[in-house]
Scaffold this active site. Structure first.
Site, short mmCIF file in Angstrom:
data_model
loop_
_atom_site.label_atom_id
_atom_site.label_comp_id
_atom_site.label_asym_id
_atom_site.label_seq_id
_atom_site.Cartn_x
_atom_site.Cartn_y
_atom_site.Cartn_z
CE LYS A 105 -42.03 -10.79 67.14
NZ LYS A 105 -42.34 -9.61 67.97
N GLY A 217 -51.75 -11.11 83.96
CA GLY A 217 -50.39 -11.38 83.49
C GLY A 217 -49.41 -10.46 84.18
CG ASN A 220 -40.73 -7.15 80.79
OD1 ASN A 220 -40.55 -6.20 81.55
ND2 ASN A 220 -40.15 -7.24 79.61
CB ALA A 221 -45.98 -6.04 79.56
N GLY A 222 -46.77 -6.43 82.58
CA GLY A 222 -47.78 -6.23 83.62
C GLY A 222 -47.22 -5.57 84.88
P1 NAD Z 1 -43.75 -12.37 80.52
O1 NAD Z 1 -43.46 -13.79 80.21
O2 NAD Z 1 -42.75 -11.57 81.29
O3 NAD Z 1 -45.14 -12.25 81.33
C1 NAD Z 1 -46.29 -12.94 81.01
C2 NAD Z 1 -47.06 -13.19 82.31
O4 NAD Z 1 -48.33 -13.75 81.98
C3 NAD Z 1 -46.38 -14.17 83.25
O5 NAD Z 1 -46.41 -13.65 84.57
C4 NAD Z 1 -47.27 -15.42 83.19
O6 NAD Z 1 -47.29 -16.16 84.40
C5 NAD Z 1 -48.61 -14.78 82.92
N1 NAD Z 1 -49.60 -15.69 82.35
C6 NAD Z 1 -49.44 -16.69 81.46
N2 NAD Z 1 -50.63 -17.28 81.24
C7 NAD Z 1 -51.54 -16.62 81.97
C8 NAD Z 1 -52.94 -16.76 82.16
N3 NAD Z 1 -53.65 -17.69 81.51
N4 NAD Z 1 -53.56 -15.90 83.00
C9 NAD Z 1 -52.86 -14.96 83.66
N5 NAD Z 1 -51.55 -14.79 83.51
C10 NAD Z 1 -50.89 -15.61 82.70
O7 NAD Z 1 -44.06 -11.69 79.11
P2 NAD Z 1 -44.15 -10.13 78.75
O8 NAD Z 1 -42.88 -9.72 78.12
O9 NAD Z 1 -44.70 -9.37 79.89
O10 NAD Z 1 -45.23 -10.21 77.57
C11 NAD Z 1 -46.62 -10.35 77.87
C12 NAD Z 1 -47.40 -10.00 76.62
O11 NAD Z 1 -47.06 -8.69 76.21
C13 NAD Z 1 -47.11 -10.92 75.41
O12 NAD Z 1 -48.29 -11.05 74.65
C14 NAD Z 1 -46.09 -10.12 74.63
O13 NAD Z 1 -46.07 -10.46 73.24
C15 NAD Z 1 -46.63 -8.71 74.85
N6 NAD Z 1 -45.63 -7.70 74.60
C16 NAD Z 1 -44.59 -7.54 75.45
C17 NAD Z 1 -43.64 -6.58 75.17
C18 NAD Z 1 -42.51 -6.34 76.13
O14 NAD Z 1 -41.75 -5.38 75.89
N7 NAD Z 1 -42.36 -7.09 77.18
C19 NAD Z 1 -43.74 -5.78 74.02
C20 NAD Z 1 -44.84 -5.96 73.17
C21 NAD Z 1 -45.78 -6.93 73.48
#
Ligand code: NAD
Length: 416
Positions: A105, A217, A220-222
């Site tokens: 990382k 959340g 992206n992932a959600g």
């Molecule tokens: P992102 O920044 O696109 O989305 C995160 C979302 O969470 C945002 O909409 C934000 O407003 C929301 N959020 C923040 N605090 C919050 C809270 N207290 N309650 C509710 N929502 C809240 O990030 P992402 O890429 O979707 O990543 C999200 C998680 O998934 C992280 O932990 C990341 O490490 C993990 N992850 C993502 C990927 C990927 O490919 N995107 C891969 C592995 C792990």
């Protein structure tokens, strides 16, 4: 507080697995710490003409199963310990999906929201100038993570290839498709997670097409999970979604496409027509079949774990459940698909990207989906079988599967 230090949590999780596996002390000592870590100071000329010094890291946790692999995170709270923890989890993640890679990382302590595009480009190139001697297709391969994008990967690839004087597209993954990126990389994390949910519903005897689900959340992932849940499971009712500005709920179901459109237009989910407000805390405690924690760490703790009613928690976020909460969820019969299994789809398609770069031959989207499905389904069942065999929760079972594979590779190499 040391209990919330992610690296201490990662070490404690490993210690528990090592105890059950009965590994010798040398193997335990080897797996508790990164094998190599680098710290860089990056001087970067800002648009104003002043020079700022950024602190940056690259951790190569364990390379027994292959070149180390893991994203580069740009975040104001980045420290060597967050990078160490994420590098450890990458080691277990590549192992649980059984791809021939180790874990690593990188991180830069910075606030990307305060950087212009040109400053981001200079920072990306500065990082590669510092790290290039330690990176290679067969040594260590970065990828995007929080606040780093395909464009940033493109600048980093260009800097690396300029230094080397030849093409090495596989040295970085998550690239834009015209530079050798893979089809299907964008939604791979959520897609992989939804495949594991499909397997979990079969294992638990739940009618997948009739599941209700909630997403904490909506990033992206959600957002990808919102649509893919219905696509992969053949149906489902999205009961609630949230972001950092609050959540919304609708008993009869939220249309995922309308919610994504609304979020893109307004930057939030609050106020989505046809819904009522719900707090982030209440969303987590909804009586749904599947909960997707997809935001940040420590969402489910000893304080709220006893009130979680979901049958399945699919952790797309890294580290959303504390160790104390894990025990409570297990006791209450909540089936947790742990983070480094649930969100392994991203690194799996990164691995496919490297394979395609090596062959210089590119797959169709259908190829990527079917290969991803096979890897995630196999990984789910390896972990689930272990959890039944040892009568342990799914996170500990995932550690048992992953750590034993890494330990075996260390032993075969004669390191321990
Ligand atoms: P992102 O920044 O696109 O989305 C995160 C979302 O969470 C945002 O909409 C934000 O407003 C929301 N959020 C923040 N605090 C919050 C809270 N207290 N309650 C509710 N929502 C809240 O990030 P992402 O890429 O979707 O990543 C999200 C998680 O998934 C992280 O932990 C990341 O490490 C993990 N992850 C993502 C990927 C990927 O490919 N995107 C891969 C592995 C792990």
């Amino acid at each position: 507080m040391s209990e919330l230090n992610p690296f201490k949590i990662a070490q404690a999780q490993l210690d528990e697995a090592v105890g059950i596996l009965g590994l010798d002390k040398a193997t335990h000592d080897l797996l508790r710490w990164p094998m190599r870590e680098f710290r860089f100071l990056l001087p970067v000329r800002m648009d104003s003409g002043e020079t700022r010094i950024f602190h940056a890291y690259r951790v190569q946790y364990n390379a027994a199963r292959g070149p180390t692999k893991g994203g580069l995170r740009w975040h104001p709270d980045e420290t060597i310990d967050t990078v160490r923890a994420l590098a450890a989890w990458m080691t277990w993640k590549t192992s649980v999906v059984d791809i021939p890679l180790g874990g690593g990382k990188g991180g830069v302590t910075c606030n990307p929201k305060e950087l212009s595009e040109t400053e981001k480009e200079r920072l990306a190139r500065a990082y590669i100038r510092a790290a290039a001697p330690h990176l290679a297709v067969d040594r260590d391969v970065p990828a995007p993570d929080v606040y780093t994008t395909p464009q940033i990967m493109a600048w980093m690839l260009d800097e690396y290839e300029t230094i080397q004087g030849c093409k090495h597209p596989g040295v970085i993954t998550g690239k834009p498709i015209p530079l050798g990126g893979s089809q299907g990389r964008g939604d791979a994390t959520a897609r992989g997670g939804v495949y594991t949910v499909r397997e979990a519903t079969k294992a638990l005897g739940i009618d997948a097409a009739k599941t209700s689900y909630a997403i904490q959340g909506f990033g992206n992932a959600g957002q990808f999970a919102a649509t893919l849940h219905r696509e992969v499971l053949g149906g489902g009712t999205l009961a609630a979604i949230s972001d950092s500005g609050g959540g919304v709920y609708c008993k009869n179901g939220i249309d995922p496409d309308k919610a994504i459109h609304y979020k893109q237009e307004t930057g939030r989910v609050a106020g989505l027509p046809g819904t009522e407000p719900i707090s982030n805390e209440d969303l987590l405690e909804l009586d749904v079949d599947v909960l997707y924690p997809s935001a940040l760490e420590n969402a489910i703790t000893a304080d709220n774990a006893a009130r979680i009613k979901a049958k399945i928690s699919c952790e797309l976020a890294n580290g959303p459940t504390t160790p104390e909460a894990d025990k409570i969820l297990f006791k209450n019969g909540v089936f947790v698909i742990p983070d480094f299994l649930a969100n392994a789809g991203g690194v799996t398609v990164s691995y496919f990207e490297q394979v395609q770069n090596t062959y210089n031959y590119y797959w169709t989207l259908e190829d990527v989906h079917s290969q991803l499905d096979r890897r995630m389904t196999d990984a789910f069942h390896a972990v689930h079988d272990m959890s039944k065999k040892e009568s342990v929760h799914m996170r500990l079972a995932a550690y048992l599967v992953s750590v034993s594979r890494v330990a075996e590779a260390c032993k075969l190499r004669g390191w321990v």
